[in-house]
Motif scaffolding. Structure first.
Motif, PDB file in Angstrom:
ATOM      1  N   VAL A  72      46.328-111.500   5.114  1.00 41.24           N
ATOM      2  CA  VAL A  72      46.998-112.085   6.354  1.00 41.24           C
ATOM      3  C   VAL A  72      48.317-112.101   6.059  1.00 41.24           C
ATOM      4  O   VAL A  72      49.277-111.540   7.042  1.00 41.24           O
ATOM      5  CB  VAL A  72      46.829-113.604   6.425  1.00 41.24           C
ATOM      6  N   ASN A  73      49.135-112.075   4.849  1.00 39.40           N
ATOM      7  CA  ASN A  73      50.395-111.984   4.216  1.00 39.40           C
ATOM      8  C   ASN A  73      50.884-110.437   4.642  1.00 39.40           C
ATOM      9  O   ASN A  73      51.931-110.424   5.227  1.00 39.40           O
ATOM     10  CB  ASN A  73      50.745-112.343   2.751  1.00 39.40           C
ATOM     11  N   LEU A  74      49.984-109.617   4.178  1.00 42.95           N
ATOM     12  CA  LEU A  74      50.224-108.135   4.226  1.00 42.95           C
ATOM     13  C   LEU A  74      50.445-107.857   5.710  1.00 42.95           C
ATOM     14  O   LEU A  74      51.444-107.094   6.138  1.00 42.95           O
ATOM     15  CB  LEU A  74      49.276-107.576   3.761  1.00 42.95           C
ATOM     16  N   ALA A  75      49.673-108.242   6.815  1.00 42.68           N
ATOM     17  CA  ALA A  75      49.601-107.970   8.008  1.00 42.68           C
ATOM     18  C   ALA A  75      50.848-108.514   8.931  1.00 42.68           C
ATOM     19  O   ALA A  75      51.595-107.800   9.521  1.00 42.68           O
ATOM     20  CB  ALA A  75      48.315-108.488   8.722  1.00 42.68           C
ATOM     21  N   SER A  76      51.153-109.673   8.226  1.00 38.60           N
ATOM     22  CA  SER A  76      52.387-110.257   8.783  1.00 38.60           C
ATOM     23  C   SER A  76      53.766-109.319   8.365  1.00 38.60           C
ATOM     24  O   SER A  76      54.421-109.062   9.276  1.00 38.60           O
ATOM     25  CB  SER A  76      52.412-111.757   8.338  1.00 38.60           C
ATOM     26  N   ARG A  77      53.859-109.038   7.269  1.00 39.86           N
ATOM     27  CA  ARG A  77      54.714-108.297   6.655  1.00 39.86           C
ATOM     28  C   ARG A  77      54.742-106.606   7.274  1.00 39.86           C
ATOM     29  O   ARG A  77      56.052-106.091   7.665  1.00 39.86           O
ATOM     30  CB  ARG A  77      54.614-107.826   5.193  1.00 39.86           C
ATOM     31  N   ILE A  78      53.656-106.233   7.636  1.00 38.10           N
ATOM     32  CA  ILE A  78      53.671-104.665   8.361  1.00 38.10           C
ATOM     33  C   ILE A  78      54.158-105.046   9.684  1.00 38.10           C
ATOM     34  O   ILE A  78      55.110-104.304  10.411  1.00 38.10           O
ATOM     35  CB  ILE A  78      52.258-104.195   8.497  1.00 38.10           C
ATOM     36  N   GLU A  79      53.775-106.182  10.444  1.00 37.46           N
ATOM     37  CA  GLU A  79      54.400-106.445  11.721  1.00 37.46           C
ATOM     38  C   GLU A  79      55.759-106.621  11.881  1.00 37.46           C
ATOM     39  O   GLU A  79      56.550-106.268  12.663  1.00 37.46           O
ATOM     40  CB  GLU A  79      53.583-107.807  12.430  1.00 37.46           C
ATOM     41  N   SER A  80      56.246-107.315  10.634  1.00 36.22           N
ATOM     42  CA  SER A  80      57.778-107.597  10.758  1.00 36.22           C
ATOM     43  C   SER A  80      58.510-105.973  10.558  1.00 36.22           C
ATOM     44  O   SER A  80      59.632-106.008  10.850  1.00 36.22           O
ATOM     45  CB  SER A  80      58.294-108.298   9.429  1.00 36.22           C
ATOM     46  N   LEU A  81      57.715-105.085  10.221  1.00 34.28           N
ATOM     47  CA  LEU A  81      58.550-103.744  10.193  1.00 34.28           C
ATOM     48  C   LEU A  81      58.453-103.114  11.370  1.00 34.28           C
ATOM     49  O   LEU A  81      59.433-102.075  11.786  1.00 34.28           O
ATOM     50  CB  LEU A  81      57.807-102.832   9.209  1.00 34.28           C
ATOM     51  N   ALA A  82      57.494-103.317  12.284  1.00 29.76           N
ATOM     52  CA  ALA A  82      57.539-102.787  13.737  1.00 29.76           C
ATOM     53  C   ALA A  82      58.618-102.952  14.463  1.00 29.76           C
ATOM     54  O   ALA A  82      59.616-103.872  14.129  1.00 29.76           O
ATOM     55  CB  ALA A  82      56.227-103.137  14.449  1.00 29.76           C
ATOM     56  N   THR A  83      58.823-102.049  15.645  1.00 28.91           N
ATOM     57  CA  THR A  83      59.829-102.242  16.599  1.00 28.91           C
ATOM     58  C   THR A  83      59.233-102.709  17.993  1.00 28.91           C
ATOM     59  O   THR A  83      58.125-102.514  18.219  1.00 28.91           O
ATOM     60  CB  THR A  83      60.935-101.011  16.432  1.00 28.91           C
ATOM     61  N   ALA A  84      60.264-102.970  18.688  1.00 25.15           N
ATOM     62  CA  ALA A  84      59.661-103.139  20.140  1.00 25.15           C
ATOM     63  C   ALA A  84      58.738-101.943  20.762  1.00 25.15           C
ATOM     64  O   ALA A  84      59.239-100.945  20.651  1.00 25.15           O
ATOM     65  CB  ALA A  84      60.861-103.503  21.086  1.00 25.15           C
ATOM     66  N   GLY A  85      57.631-102.122  21.196  1.00 22.93           N
ATOM     67  CA  GLY A  85      56.864-101.150  21.725  1.00 22.93           C
ATOM     68  C   GLY A  85      55.937-100.504  20.722  1.00 22.93           C
ATOM     69  O   GLY A  85      55.423 -99.479  21.164  1.00 22.93           O
ATOM     70  N   SER A  86      56.036-100.961  19.666  1.00 27.36           N
ATOM     71  CA  SER A  86      55.378-100.144  18.514  1.00 27.36           C
ATOM     72  C   SER A  86      54.216-100.682  18.026  1.00 27.36           C
ATOM     73  O   SER A  86      54.096-102.073  18.080  1.00 27.36           O
ATOM     74  CB  SER A  86      56.179 -99.730  17.349  1.00 27.36           C
ATOM     75  N   VAL A  87      53.163-100.077  17.341  1.00 28.38           N
ATOM     76  CA  VAL A  87      51.987-100.693  16.719  1.00 28.38           C
ATOM     77  C   VAL A  87      51.855-100.141  15.345  1.00 28.38           C
ATOM     78  O   VAL A  87      51.844 -98.834  14.987  1.00 28.38           O
ATOM     79  CB  VAL A  87      50.608-100.445  17.583  1.00 28.38           C
ATOM     80  N   PHE A  88      52.307-100.803  14.177  1.00 31.98           N
ATOM     81  CA  PHE A  88      52.254-100.539  13.016  1.00 31.98           C
ATOM     82  C   PHE A  88      50.895-100.810  12.342  1.00 31.98           C
ATOM     83  O   PHE A  88      50.397-101.980  12.438  1.00 31.98           O
ATOM     84  CB  PHE A  88      53.385-100.888  12.158  1.00 31.98           C
ATOM     85  N   ILE A  89      50.427-100.039  11.310  1.00 34.13           N
ATOM     86  CA  ILE A  89      49.034-100.284  10.839  1.00 34.13           C
ATOM     87  C   ILE A  89      49.322 -99.855   9.163  1.00 34.13           C
ATOM     88  O   ILE A  89      50.128 -99.030   8.720  1.00 34.13           O
ATOM     89  CB  ILE A  89      47.985 -99.413  11.659  1.00 34.13           C
ATOM     90  N   SER A  90      48.432-100.540   8.286  1.00 36.70           N
ATOM     91  CA  SER A  90      48.182-100.074   6.999  1.00 36.70           C
ATOM     92  C   SER A  90      47.655 -98.987   6.752  1.00 36.70           C
ATOM     93  O   SER A  90      46.823 -98.475   7.643  1.00 36.70           O
ATOM     94  CB  SER A  90      47.706-101.364   6.149  1.00 36.70           C
ATOM     95  N   GLU A  91      47.427 -98.368   5.576  1.00 31.60           N
ATOM     96  CA  GLU A  91      46.809 -97.111   4.947  1.00 31.60           C
ATOM     97  C   GLU A  91      45.300 -97.685   5.136  1.00 31.60           C
ATOM     98  O   GLU A  91      44.682 -96.702   5.454  1.00 31.60           O
ATOM     99  CB  GLU A  91      47.124 -96.922   3.715  1.00 31.60           C
ATOM    100  N   LYS A  92      44.972 -98.973   4.974  1.00 30.47           N
ATOM    101  CA  LYS A  92      43.432 -99.334   5.220  1.00 30.47           C
ATOM    102  C   LYS A  92      43.031 -98.960   6.315  1.00 30.47           C
ATOM    103  O   LYS A  92      41.729 -98.404   6.869  1.00 30.47           O
ATOM    104  CB  LYS A  92      43.173-100.417   4.601  1.00 30.47           C
ATOM    105  N   VAL A  93      43.727 -99.507   7.431  1.00 31.56           N
ATOM    106  CA  VAL A  93      43.408 -99.293   8.824  1.00 31.56           C
ATOM    107  C   VAL A  93      43.411 -97.671   9.220  1.00 31.56           C
ATOM    108  O   VAL A  93      42.328 -97.220  10.022  1.00 31.56           O
ATOM    109  CB  VAL A  93      44.498-100.317   9.837  1.00 31.56           C
TER     110      VAL A  93
END
Length: 636
Positions: free
Chosen positions: A106-127
């Motif tokens: 949960v923490n990691l997903a939240s941190r990845i979302e914080s990196l994203a910018t407007a209109g983008s979808v960021f994913i981890s290496e596992k995804v």
């Protein structure tokens, strides 16, 4: 209840400031966001667990569904009134109870979302591992990021399908702690008329790389990953993303007679700007001084984030240019890693020490090659490891700061002599002297496996992969350590990652097969083992996995046929020792007498290496047998 889920965080950008400027529009956008989220998440079989402020947290049973949902949400929110939203997705093992969700994922997903910018979808290496083979989903690697409260740098990808926003690396640099003083040394280009001088330019690269790894506070990407870009014209910024560095050193070497010209450029990866460049024209006799000069200039250019000024302390014991040239040629063959090339490298290193008997690094490399041959069964362990100590001791008597000397001795202690404390001490000494001495890390990982510290073994190899992210050997070793730690899904993902780099690397197919088999699907594993056997292009080789899986499936005749062919091979090639392969098949067939007969043959010959492979989870049942306890090897 614990479960593996895909976690999607979505967060509306600029909501607070919009509320101050236009409260009605802000509420309208928020209501629109909620409507889109609920419709898209429902349509993609997800579940919204909670809303928080102007964001939401949802879970999915499928990472593919989560990514499709993220794409659809961003598409819908382009329409007026447009909503600026960022989305981050990660998969993890979490606990879901009373409408809440808990776990590191949960923490990691939240941190990845914080990196994203407007209109983008960021994913981890596992995804990314889950969606990379989907024809209708495309992505772009953003590189590694160091995130708050996350121990290791995380590799992040941006979804590019559907025209989603893909920001530049520079746009998101302000959101995370940036790596400081991470450097990649790309292979210097051979500009000489004679292509035979290729080994000379490679050797210059390697010597500079080795020198720079000794600078405190400077992390240098290991050779294998840097050499993945040899002969290619990739953009420096893309290379930096893949290697997780912020500066890149590249250059060229032109050798003519006794003159050499070395051109070097230090480049800032973010913008491609040349921090420094220089050309050196020297007599070949001065090559050692040139290496030290270049290395120190680069270190000084990176000095702003180091704790104190220092010279590299790079010590060359060689004085003879012809000896140095022979040594560079030896490195060229050593890095090809095939048994034939390893034997050729020994001849080159021996020539180097014949020309210069004080050449410590050449002695250390001879020891390293014999250690590799002994551990892989390409040479009698009794003979190989005696030579390891002979040449490593010669190297260290001349220069006791050479990491490779300690690594070679650690291989002898670990695989042949079973001296655990000596193994650990030698590896710690090597890593202290040269944190970039990447060959030390798999040995340290296997040491921890033998000591029963599987999690520490995994931590060691995950650090090694960060140092050498594109090395097939290091990535394979991590996958193998995942097997020992019974993290079979991670092992399979790791095998797939390495197979992307090198589809013909049989040991990674075997790794994948073991992971699948240990999860319980020996039928699927058998098909992969049969492909491994086919790729050996020899009717009598690569049969252990086939025999093991066949035995697990009750196909006794097939397993016995594998044993028969292996016995034929042993008769035809008496110098080959495959006792460990016999152990595996007889164990799967349930014949413990035969199993222990061959285990004792391995112990007597110190082959396989038996102390490592018996830690594989498939052999757990052996540990209750008094014959196993009597072996006097590390029990894990």
């Amino acid at each position: 209840m614990r479960q593996l889920v895909a976690i999607l965080f979505a967060d509306m950008m600029g909501y607070t400031s919009l509320m101050q400027e236009n409260e009605q529009l802000a509420r309208q956008k928020r209501h629109r966001l909620k409507a889109v989220l609920e419709a898209c998440i429902r349509d993609h079989r997800g579940k919204i667990l909670q809303y928080y402020g102007d964001g939401s947290l949802s879970i999915f049973t499928s990472a593919i569904d989560a990514v499709h949902c993220g794409i659809e949400i961003q598409r819908a929110l382009r329409e007026d009134p447009k909503v600026d939203l960022r989305i981050g997705i990660h998969t993890g093992d979490v606990t879901v109870e009373d409408g809440g969700i808990f776990g590191d994922g949960v923490n990691l997903a939240s941190r990845i979302e914080s990196l994203a910018t407007a209109g983008s979808v960021f994913i981890s290496e596992k995804v990314h591992d889950e969606i990379k083979n989907q024809d209708n989903i495309t992505s772009h690697e953003m590189g590694y990021f160091e995130l708050k409260n996350v121990k290791q740098p995380i590799r992040v990808f941006a979804i590019t399908s559907g025209g989603l926003v893909v920001p530049s690396r520079e746009e998101i640099r302000g959101k995370t702690k940036q790596p400081a003083n991470r450097l990649a040394v790309l292979p210097f280009v051979n500009m000489s008329a004679d292509p035979e001088n290729e080994f000379f330019s490679d050797g210059i690269t390697e010597e500079l790389l080795n020198a720079l790894t000794k600078v405190d506070g400077l992390q240098v990407t290991s050779r294998t990953s840097a050499y993945a870009f040899k002969g290619k014209n990739d953009d420096i910024r893309d290379i930096a993303i893949k290697l997780n560095v912020d500066k890149v050193l590249e250059g060229s070497v032109r050798k003519a007679g006794n003159r050499v010209r070395i051109t070097a450029q230090l480049i800032n990866a973010a913008d491609g700007y040349h921090v420094w460049s220089e050309t050196y024209d020297r007599d070949l006799i001065d090559i050692f001084a040139v290496q030290d000069e270049i290395s120190n200039i680069i270190a000084n250019k990176l000095r702003e984030n180091l704790t104190e000024a220092q010279r590299l302390g790079h010590r060359q014991t060689v004085q003879n240019v012809d000896a140095y040239t022979a040594y560079l040629k030896g490195l060229h063959y050593w890095n090809k890693i095939t048994p034939a090339d390893l034997r050729t490298s020994i001849a080159c290193f021996e020539k180097a020490v014949a020309l210069d008997p004080g050449y410590a690094q050449a002695y250390a490399m001879i020891a390293s090659v014999y250690s590799s041959l002994g551990a892989s069964g390409q040479m009698s362990p009794h003979k190989a490891f005696a030579l390891v100590h002979e040449f490593a001791d010669k190297a260290l008597a001349i220069d006791d700061t050479i990491a490779e000397g300690y690594i070679a001795k650690a291989g002898a202690y670990l695989f042949y002599e079973w001296k655990w404390k000596e193994t650990y001490d030698a590896l710690q000494k090597a890593i202290h002297l040269n944190p970039g001495a990447i060959t030390a890390y798999p040995l340290l990982g296997y040491y921890y496996v033998l000591m029963g510290e599987k999690e520490e073994a995994i931590n060691v190899m995950e650090r090694a992969v960060k140092l050498d992210p594109l090395s097939p050997i290091i990535n394979h070793a991590l996958g193998n350590i995942y097997i020992y730690g019974e993290r079979y899904d991670d092992a399979i993902r790791q095998a797939d990652k390495v197979l992307e780099m090198n589809p013909q690397m049989r040991i990674n197919l075997e790794l994948k097969a073991w992971g699948i088999g240990m999860k319980g699907d020996w039928e699927a594993a058998l098909k992969i083992f049969e492909e491994v056997h086919r790729l050996t292009n020899h009717p009598l080789k690569g049969l252990m996995g086939v025999g093991y899986a066949a035995a697990k499936l009750g196909q006794t005749d097939k397993a016995m046929d594998c044993l028969s062919k292996m016995e034929q091979r042993q008769r035809e090639e008496p110098e080959v020792t495959i006792d460990g392969d016999f152990v595996g098949i007889w164990y799967a067939l349930g014949d413990m007498d035969k199993t222990f007969y061959y285990i004792n043959e391995c112990v007597k010959k110190r082959t396989a290496p038996v102390n490592i492979f018996l830690q594989y989870p498939v052999f757990k049942a052996l540990k209750g047998d008094p014959r196993f306890e009597a072996l006097r090897i590390a029990q894990g």
